[in-house]
Motif scaffolding. Sequence first.
Motif, PDB file in Angstrom:
ATOM      1  N   HIS A  84       0.815  -1.217   0.000  1.00 52.66           N
ATOM      2  CA  HIS A  84       0.000   0.000   0.000  1.00 52.66           C
ATOM      3  C   HIS A  84       0.850   1.270   0.000  1.00 52.66           C
ATOM      4  O   HIS A  84       0.300   2.373  -0.056  1.00 52.66           O
ATOM      5  N   ASP A 131      -8.668   1.111   4.659  1.00 53.36           N
ATOM      6  CA  ASP A 131      -7.825   1.616   3.573  1.00 53.36           C
ATOM      7  C   ASP A 131      -7.985   0.709   2.348  1.00 53.36           C
ATOM      8  O   ASP A 131      -7.782  -0.506   2.431  1.00 53.36           O
ATOM      9  N   TRP A 136      -8.349   7.779   0.320  1.00 51.24           N
ATOM     10  CA  TRP A 136      -8.058   6.354   0.198  1.00 51.24           C
ATOM     11  C   TRP A 136      -8.922   5.491   1.112  1.00 51.24           C
ATOM     12  O   TRP A 136      -8.930   4.279   0.992  1.00 51.24           O
ATOM     13  N   THR A 137      -9.621   6.092   2.053  1.00 49.01           N
ATOM     14  CA  THR A 137     -10.320   5.317   3.077  1.00 49.01           C
ATOM     15  C   THR A 137     -11.821   5.293   2.824  1.00 49.01           C
ATOM     16  O   THR A 137     -12.402   6.267   2.330  1.00 49.01           O
TER      17      THR A 137
END
Length: 518
Positions: free
Chosen positions: A255, A316, A375-376
Amino acid sequence: MAATTSTPVDLSAALVMTPTALADWLVVLPPALMIGLGAVLMMLRHRIRLHGPIAIAGLALLVLIDALLLWKVLAEGPVTMVMGRWLPPFGIAFSVDVFGAVMALVSAVVALAAAVAALSDISDSGLRYGFFPFLLLLMAGVSGAFLTGDIFNLYVWFEVLLISSFGLLILGSEREQIDGAMKYAVLNLLGTTFFLIAVGYLYAVFGTLNMADLVLKVRSASGAPLMTLSALFILAFAMKAAAFPVNFWLPASYHTPRITVSALFGGLLTKIGIYALLRVMVMLFPLQTEELSLVVAVVAALTMVLAALSMIAQNDLRRLAGYAVIAGIGNMMAGIAIGSVAGLSGAIFYALHSILAMTALYLVIGRAAALTGQWTLQSIGGIYARQPGFAFVSLALFFAVAGLPPFSGLWPKIVLVKASLDIGAWWLAGSILLSGFLSTIALGRVFLFAYWRPAAVPLAVPARLDWRAFGPILALVLLITGFGLFPEWPLALSQQAAGGLLDPSAYIGSVFPTGGAQ
């Protein structure tokens, strides 16, 4: 004066005396092309605007070469070329069968897609630090691993792709990237060390590293520590493939880099570990693999189920994709544990699907983040309202990753479930189905939150469609859909590849046309 005498030497006992056919150069051309183009880009390091077009053209040529190589192998059988004209097992051999050729072709396709996506994702700083040369070097390692016929050179190509992956991982030099790179490096170097120990032990026992020669020698071995060798290889390749319980390095590192790099890693690197497991364990140590099949099956079930549960727990999106990669590894290892033609063909088909699907999944996540700036899952939303076409393509990909019809993820799971039930491993079949069900929940949650739910705040990022980012996603999803709607061709290739691993007589015949080691 001493008389001079000349004794004729029969070089045909040691050297290839006939010229190499032009078509046989296809076997070594993929890694040679990638290394050569990588060197060209290094010489053009001050003209970074040329890097993208040159790399894309080179990868398109790689796709063509791999397609021609697969066509040749399907028409003529396995093909071998030796370096320096030395006959095997002394000459280093490049040997390619259906399995290696089809894996190389699909890998080249996703590398081309990633290179196009990089045009919109990699900054000028990333280009100056060598993104495209690293990408080409990575593909040299990937291609070499799929095409080599020597187990030590398999290790060498692993090192080539690892070196280039380190460079790609830290492009940007952010704190998070350095942290992820350290975890990635330590665990992969540990796996590589186990691999090298196993290779050295193998050479000490048999005195050869040519895979075809090893098949012949292992079959006639008595008293050799074959179970120890098998366990070492399984441990090394399981670490490379990110199988439970040595998989924690993957979600801790994948990630952190640019999303295009994550897409390459998710699509390619773990599949090389699966390829090595299939090539070495099934072809070289079939009896030992059968004896260890229960252990491999338990590892496979734990890998896929725990990874699918972890997908549900993730906030995430990049970490969620990492666990999706691991869940797929469990499915492939289930096929290795089953060991039949059906089980192995299911594992190979799933590997082809996973290369395409995992690359596309990371690219989709990157595009979603570019649209929303987040991103979350707790922060993202409103994608369907902004780009319904992209949302539709994403939903199709989520269906494919979860193994739902009518996409490519469905068929290998059906094959694996049936193969599990055929040998009475109902619990393994149940694990495959449970993993798919949990993955469906996790990806459905992503679609509901990130796509269907309205955005909490107005988004400032323009909704303009960037074809450099969306084009590769669309192309990969179309391939995935095609594999799902017309599964006969990939399934036939997978069955042929599995048959070649279980009965490597044609592979051995391409290396030793006279019937044995010289």
